[in-house]
Design an enzyme around this catalytic site. Structure first.
Site, PDB file in Angstrom:
ATOM      1  N   LYS A  66       4.982   9.164   8.828  1.00  0.00           N
ATOM      2  CA  LYS A  66       4.783   8.594  10.171  1.00  0.00           C
ATOM      3  C   LYS A  66       5.805   9.090  11.201  1.00  0.00           C
ATOM      4  O   LYS A  66       5.670  10.195  11.700  1.00  0.00           O
ATOM      5  CB  LYS A  66       4.732   7.076  10.075  1.00  0.00           C
ATOM      6  CG  LYS A  66       3.577   6.622   9.131  1.00  0.00           C
ATOM      7  CD  LYS A  66       3.005   5.295   9.463  1.00  0.00           C
ATOM      8  CE  LYS A  66       2.080   4.754   8.403  1.00  0.00           C
ATOM      9  NZ  LYS A  66       0.676   4.775   8.710  1.00  0.00           N
TER      10      LYS A  66
ATOM     11  N   TYR B 234       0.862  -1.181   0.000  1.00  0.00           N
ATOM     12  CA  TYR B 234       0.000   0.000   0.000  1.00  0.00           C
ATOM     13  C   TYR B 234       0.894   1.225   0.000  1.00  0.00           C
ATOM     14  O   TYR B 234       1.822   1.319   0.804  1.00  0.00           O
ATOM     15  CB  TYR B 234      -0.887  -0.007   1.250  1.00  0.00           C
ATOM     16  CG  TYR B 234      -1.795   1.199   1.365  1.00  0.00           C
ATOM     17  CD1 TYR B 234      -2.891   1.351   0.524  1.00  0.00           C
ATOM     18  CD2 TYR B 234      -1.562   2.178   2.328  1.00  0.00           C
ATOM     19  CE1 TYR B 234      -3.722   2.457   0.626  1.00  0.00           C
ATOM     20  CE2 TYR B 234      -2.396   3.287   2.447  1.00  0.00           C
ATOM     21  CZ  TYR B 234      -3.475   3.419   1.596  1.00  0.00           C
ATOM     22  OH  TYR B 234      -4.304   4.506   1.700  1.00  0.00           O
TER      23      TYR B 234
ATOM     24  N   ASP C 123       9.223   2.736  -0.378  1.00  0.00           N
ATOM     25  CA  ASP C 123       8.219   3.388   0.458  1.00  0.00           C
ATOM     26  C   ASP C 123       8.533   3.009   1.900  1.00  0.00           C
ATOM     27  O   ASP C 123       8.170   1.931   2.363  1.00  0.00           O
ATOM     28  CB  ASP C 123       6.827   2.914   0.035  1.00  0.00           C
ATOM     29  CG  ASP C 123       5.725   3.497   0.907  1.00  0.00           C
ATOM     30  OD1 ASP C 123       6.046   4.051   1.988  1.00  0.00           O
ATOM     31  OD2 ASP C 123       4.558   3.388   0.525  1.00  0.00           O
TER      32      ASP C 123
HETATM   33  N1  HOZ Z   1      -4.668   2.296   6.313  1.00  0.00           N
HETATM   34  C1  HOZ Z   1      -3.939   3.166   7.208  1.00  0.00           C
HETATM   35  C2  HOZ Z   1      -2.835   2.409   7.886  1.00  0.00           C
HETATM   36  N2  HOZ Z   1      -2.095   1.501   7.102  1.00  0.00           N
HETATM   37  C3  HOZ Z   1      -4.927   3.686   8.184  1.00  0.00           C
HETATM   38  C4  HOZ Z   1      -4.503   4.878   8.872  1.00  0.00           C
HETATM   39  C5  HOZ Z   1      -5.569   5.380   9.846  1.00  0.00           C
HETATM   40  O1  HOZ Z   1      -6.734   5.017   9.723  1.00  0.00           O
HETATM   41  O2  HOZ Z   1      -5.199   6.150  10.715  1.00  0.00           O
END
Ligand code: HOZ
Length: 438
Positions: free
Chosen positions: A271, A148, A243
């Site tokens: 992050k 992702y 990434d």
């Molecule tokens: N899909 C995101 C983490 N891999 C979600 C982040 C979130 O909802 O804060």
């Protein structure tokens, strides 16, 4: 187990939210659709603990999906944010803090000589791809199933995280012409990757990869995979984009590229470098990065890019990590303790669970062995995970609400909290086993 926890206020907050926000949330996985039940609505966090609006306390392994390596509200970070806020929250003009954060990133990440700061990981990967396409004069991008890279058009094909959680093939609203620019290969499969290159000679701008996949659950690269990608990119004149939004400063100061000894051309970060505020970044060699406007001709901009509060939080976080020589060793030990405890607990309950872990990032899969790609990850027993998630929540341990997300241990966790979590897991695995038997 003690008296059942009450969640009336969370339920009321969610009912209100659902009237105003699609699904009641601003990011889909948070809605708990994959694990059932209502999400708990958070009032506050301190250290490794969260408190919800009903006053229930939880040991937290979500860590805001990764940024909070120091835990919630670390005093040094809170102080830095407050001090910065008192001086003004946004200027639309350069500030010293942007250069200070950039200097820390350049010093730590082996392949980055120059960096552009943005507001999210999605922005970072999207912009880095534009740069890769401009630099190579090619359009196609190769990504791996289950990775992702944010929600940009063209990156949602066979994507992990929420897209995997909801089993979406891709998203409506992405023009077919955009999706056609993305080629796919299975993670950890060099032969398949080589075949994609062979089928598109001279046309692939860039290979984008999570060097440790963190969005189909945690999946480690098999030995030689990242090195093989480097070789394939070099052979075919494509750029390699790591990434490291999750892995950057999480599995070591220099991220996955340092740990596995592979130098990408471009790196996306986010992050941890934002210390819990919205930040992304992408960087690489000076020659590549100077293609970005205004030094060069590739355009990308942002009103809140390099925002003073986000810079302050990021700098304070990276400085705390740099000042603490044993930080990554401690994170690894805590991760190992949690892994070992969970494995024992699952074995004791007779539930097959395989735990993938790199340092303080881990995913227990309801599978007989750890997956090496998305096909194997998707075979996990997601219904068992859902039951386990709920059972842990009721015992005061908050886990990411999907089998396909990564758990994070922070420096605010300690052995006692990990052991308490393992004790809860013993009961929770027991519940999974009883349900299967019954
Ligand atoms: N899909 C995101 C983490 N891999 C979600 C982040 C979130 O909802 O804060």
């Amino acid at each position: 187990m003690s008296a059942p926890r009450r969640h009336e206020r969370s339920a009321a907050e969610m009912a209100h939210a659902r009237a105003l926000l699609p699904g009641g949330v601003n990011s889909p996985v948070r809605a708990y659709r994959a694990v059932g039940g209502e999400p708990v609505v958070i009032a506050s966090g301190r250290g490794a603990l969260l408190t919800d609006v009903d006053g229930n306390e939880y040991i937290d392994y979500v860590a805001s999906f990764g940024p909070l390596i120091l835990g919630h509200a670390p005093p040094a970070v809170v102080r830095a944010i407050c001090d910065a806020a008192a001086l003004g929250t946004s200027f639309g003009a350069p500030t010293p803090a942007e250069t200070e954060l950039a200097a820390r990133v350049v010093a730590a990440v082996p392949s980055i000589e120059m960096v552009r700061l943005v507001n999210s990981g999605t922005e970072a990967t999207m912009s880095a791809l534009r740069l890769a396409r401009a630099a190579t004069g090619r359009d196609l991008v190769l990504k791996f199933e289950g990775c992702y890279h944010g929600h940009a058009d063209g990156l949602l094909a066979a994507a992990g995280s929420g897209v995997a959680t909801f089993a979406l093939p891709d998203s409506p609203g992405v023009p077919a012409a955009f999706a056609a620019q993305t080629l796919l290969a299975p993670y950890n499969d060099l032969d398949a990757t080589a075949a994609v290159f062979a089928a598109h000679p001279g046309a692939i701008a860039c290979v984008i990869v999570e060097p440790v996949a963190g969005n189909m659950g945690l999946v480690e690269p098999v030995p030689g995979f990242l090195q093989g990608l480097r070789r394939l990119c070099d052979r075919h004149g494509a750029l390699l984009l790591f990434d490291e939004v999750i892995t950057g400063f999480r599995i070591g100061r220099g991220g996955a590229q340092q740990r596995y000894g592979v130098r990408p051309d471009l790196t996306a970060l986010g992050k941890v470098i934002g210390g819990g505020l919205p930040v992304g970044a992408y960087g690489g060699s000076r020659a590549l990065m100077e293609r970005m406007a205004p030094a060069g001709d590739v355009y990308q901009a942002g009103t809140l890019s390099g925002n003073p509060l986000a810079m302050a939080a990021g700098i304070a976080t990276l400085d705390a990590l740099a000042a603490d020589e044993g930080a990554y060793r401690r994170l690894d030990l805590l991760g190992a303790r949690l892994e070992g405890g969970l494995a024992d607990a699952a074995r004791g309950a007779g539930v097959a669970v395989a735990i993938a872990r790199v340092g303080s990032a881990l995913t227990p899969f309801f599978l007989a062995s750890t997956p090496r790609d998305f096909t194997q990850a998707r075979a996990a027993d997601t219904a068992a995970f859902a039951r386990f998630h709920r059972a842990m929540l009721e015992r005061g341990v908050l886990l990411p609400p999907s089998q396909f997300e990564t758990w994070f241990v922070s420096l605010a966790h300690d052995e006692a909290l990990v052991d308490r979590s393992v004790a809860a897991a013993r009961d929770a695995f027991g519940e999974v086993a009883r349900h299967r038997a019954g």
